[in-house]
Design a protein around this motif. Structure first.
Motif, short mmCIF file in Angstrom:
data_model
loop_
_atom_site.label_atom_id
_atom_site.label_comp_id
_atom_site.label_asym_id
_atom_site.label_seq_id
_atom_site.Cartn_x
_atom_site.Cartn_y
_atom_site.Cartn_z
N LEU A 166 0.85 -1.18 0.00
CA LEU A 166 0.00 0.00 0.00
C LEU A 166 0.89 1.23 0.00
N GLU A 167 0.77 2.03 -1.05
CA GLU A 167 1.60 3.22 -1.17
C GLU A 167 0.95 4.38 -0.40
N GLU A 168 1.73 5.02 0.44
CA GLU A 168 1.21 6.08 1.29
C GLU A 168 1.16 7.44 0.60
N CYS A 169 2.03 7.65 -0.39
CA CYS A 169 2.12 8.98 -1.00
C CYS A 169 2.66 8.89 -2.42
N ALA A 170 2.65 10.04 -3.11
CA ALA A 170 3.15 10.10 -4.48
C ALA A 170 3.91 11.40 -4.69
N LYS A 171 5.03 11.32 -5.41
CA LYS A 171 5.87 12.49 -5.69
C LYS A 171 5.50 13.09 -7.06
N ASN A 172 5.83 14.37 -7.21
CA ASN A 172 5.42 15.10 -8.41
C ASN A 172 6.48 15.17 -9.50
N THR A 173 7.74 14.97 -9.15
CA THR A 173 8.81 15.23 -10.12
C THR A 173 9.74 14.03 -10.33
N THR A 174 10.69 14.22 -11.25
CA THR A 174 11.74 13.26 -11.64
C THR A 174 11.17 12.01 -12.30
N TYR A 175 10.17 12.20 -13.17
CA TYR A 175 9.68 11.11 -14.01
C TYR A 175 10.50 11.11 -15.30
N ALA A 176 11.46 10.19 -15.40
CA ALA A 176 12.40 10.20 -16.52
C ALA A 176 12.39 8.92 -17.35
N SER A 205 5.18 19.06 -4.07
CA SER A 205 6.24 18.08 -4.35
C SER A 205 5.82 16.66 -4.00
N CYS A 206 4.97 16.53 -2.97
CA CYS A 206 4.51 15.21 -2.55
C CYS A 206 3.09 15.32 -2.02
N LEU A 207 2.26 14.38 -2.38
CA LEU A 207 0.88 14.32 -1.88
C LEU A 207 0.67 13.00 -1.17
N LYS A 208 -0.01 13.06 -0.05
CA LYS A 208 -0.26 11.87 0.76
C LYS A 208 -1.73 11.49 0.72
N SER A 209 -2.01 10.21 0.70
CA SER A 209 -3.39 9.75 0.73
C SER A 209 -4.04 10.12 2.05
N SER A 210 -5.34 10.36 2.01
CA SER A 210 -6.09 10.64 3.24
C SER A 210 -6.36 9.37 4.04
N LEU A 211 -6.05 8.22 3.46
CA LEU A 211 -6.26 6.94 4.13
C LEU A 211 -5.05 6.56 4.98
N ASP A 212 -5.31 5.93 6.11
CA ASP A 212 -4.24 5.47 7.00
C ASP A 212 -3.80 4.09 6.52
N MET A 213 -2.80 4.07 5.64
CA MET A 213 -2.37 2.83 5.02
C MET A 213 -1.75 1.85 6.03
N LYS A 214 -1.03 2.37 7.00
CA LYS A 214 -0.42 1.48 7.99
C LYS A 214 -1.50 0.73 8.78
N LYS A 215 -2.54 1.43 9.16
CA LYS A 215 -3.63 0.79 9.90
C LYS A 215 -4.34 -0.25 9.03
N ILE A 216 -4.55 0.09 7.76
CA ILE A 216 -5.20 -0.85 6.84
C ILE A 216 -4.34 -2.10 6.67
N GLU A 266 2.25 -4.84 3.19
CA GLU A 266 3.15 -3.84 3.75
C GLU A 266 2.83 -2.47 3.18
N THR A 267 3.48 -1.44 3.71
CA THR A 267 3.30 -0.09 3.20
C THR A 267 4.61 0.44 2.65
N SER A 268 4.51 1.49 1.84
CA SER A 268 5.69 2.07 1.20
C SER A 268 5.46 3.56 0.97
N LYS A 269 6.56 4.30 0.89
CA LYS A 269 6.49 5.73 0.55
C LYS A 269 7.23 6.02 -0.75
N GLU A 270 7.56 4.96 -1.50
CA GLU A 270 8.27 5.11 -2.77
C GLU A 270 7.55 4.28 -3.83
#
Length: 199
Positions: free
Chosen positions: A84-94, A114-125, A139-143
């Protein structure tokens, strides 16, 4: 009578070595084996692995279906579990997409954070999902990978139309069958719905 809870789930088409994309197979199998229950209005959508397609299709899906939850699913060759991805970045798509293109200046949204986070609590899910299906690792991830997976996630989060989520699945039969992946996906989405409903 309350209107139905609407959920849109997307999966990607083939790319590179993934001639059969586990994400779309998993999404289809989830719907074929009962979906999310009779009280959930579920729409599944196949997305080509192209930045331009994401730019066009995702806003239309939000506008057309007006879902309370949109879940994007993608495959990761590095994943050994449902992630479950917790967030997403805006740049460096190459990295070039299936049409050989990259976003201009490597950026998803020119005016975006630069970064947006989901409103959902991924760790709890993830914790709750492991209790329900102890044989399926969650598991959860931020990348999210700076490719179409992270790009589509950022696009949805940037629109701010409702709750957005991204789920990475491993390739088929590396560790789990498509049935097991569908079961795990159903579990985490159901928990996302429960979390939204409890707000």
């Amino acid at each position: 009578m309350a209107p139905p809870f609407k959920v849109v789930v997307t999966g990607f088409g083939p790319f590179r070595d993934h001639k059969v994309n586990a994400s779309w197979v998993t999404v289809q199998k989830m719907k074929e084996t009962g979906g999310l229950g009779s009280d959930i209005e579920l729409e599944i959508v196949h997305i080509e692995v192209e930045y331009g397609t994401v730019d066009q299709v995702v806003p239309k899906l939000w506008k057309q279906h007006k879902p309370q939850l949109m879940v994007h699913v993608g495959v990761s060759g590095r994943a050994k579990s449902i992630t479950l991805e917790e967030c997403a970045k805006n740049t460096t798509y190459a990295t070039q997409d299936n049409s050989g293109k990259c976003p201009r200046n490597g950026c998803c949204k020119k005016s975006g954070d630069s970064c947006l986070k989901s409103s959902l609590d991924m760790k709890k899910i993830a914790e709750e999902a492991k209790k329900i299906n102890p044989d399926i690792e969650i598991e959860t991830s931020k990348e999210a990978g700076r490719y179409l997976c992270e790009y589509i996630y950022y696009t949805s989060l940037h629109l701010k139309k409702g709750a957005s989520a991204f789920v990475h699945v491993p390739p088929l039969n590396r560790k789990y069958t498509e049935e097991e992946l569908a079961t795990g996906l159903r579990t985490v989405i159901t928990l996302m719905i429960d979390q939204i409903r409890s707000r």
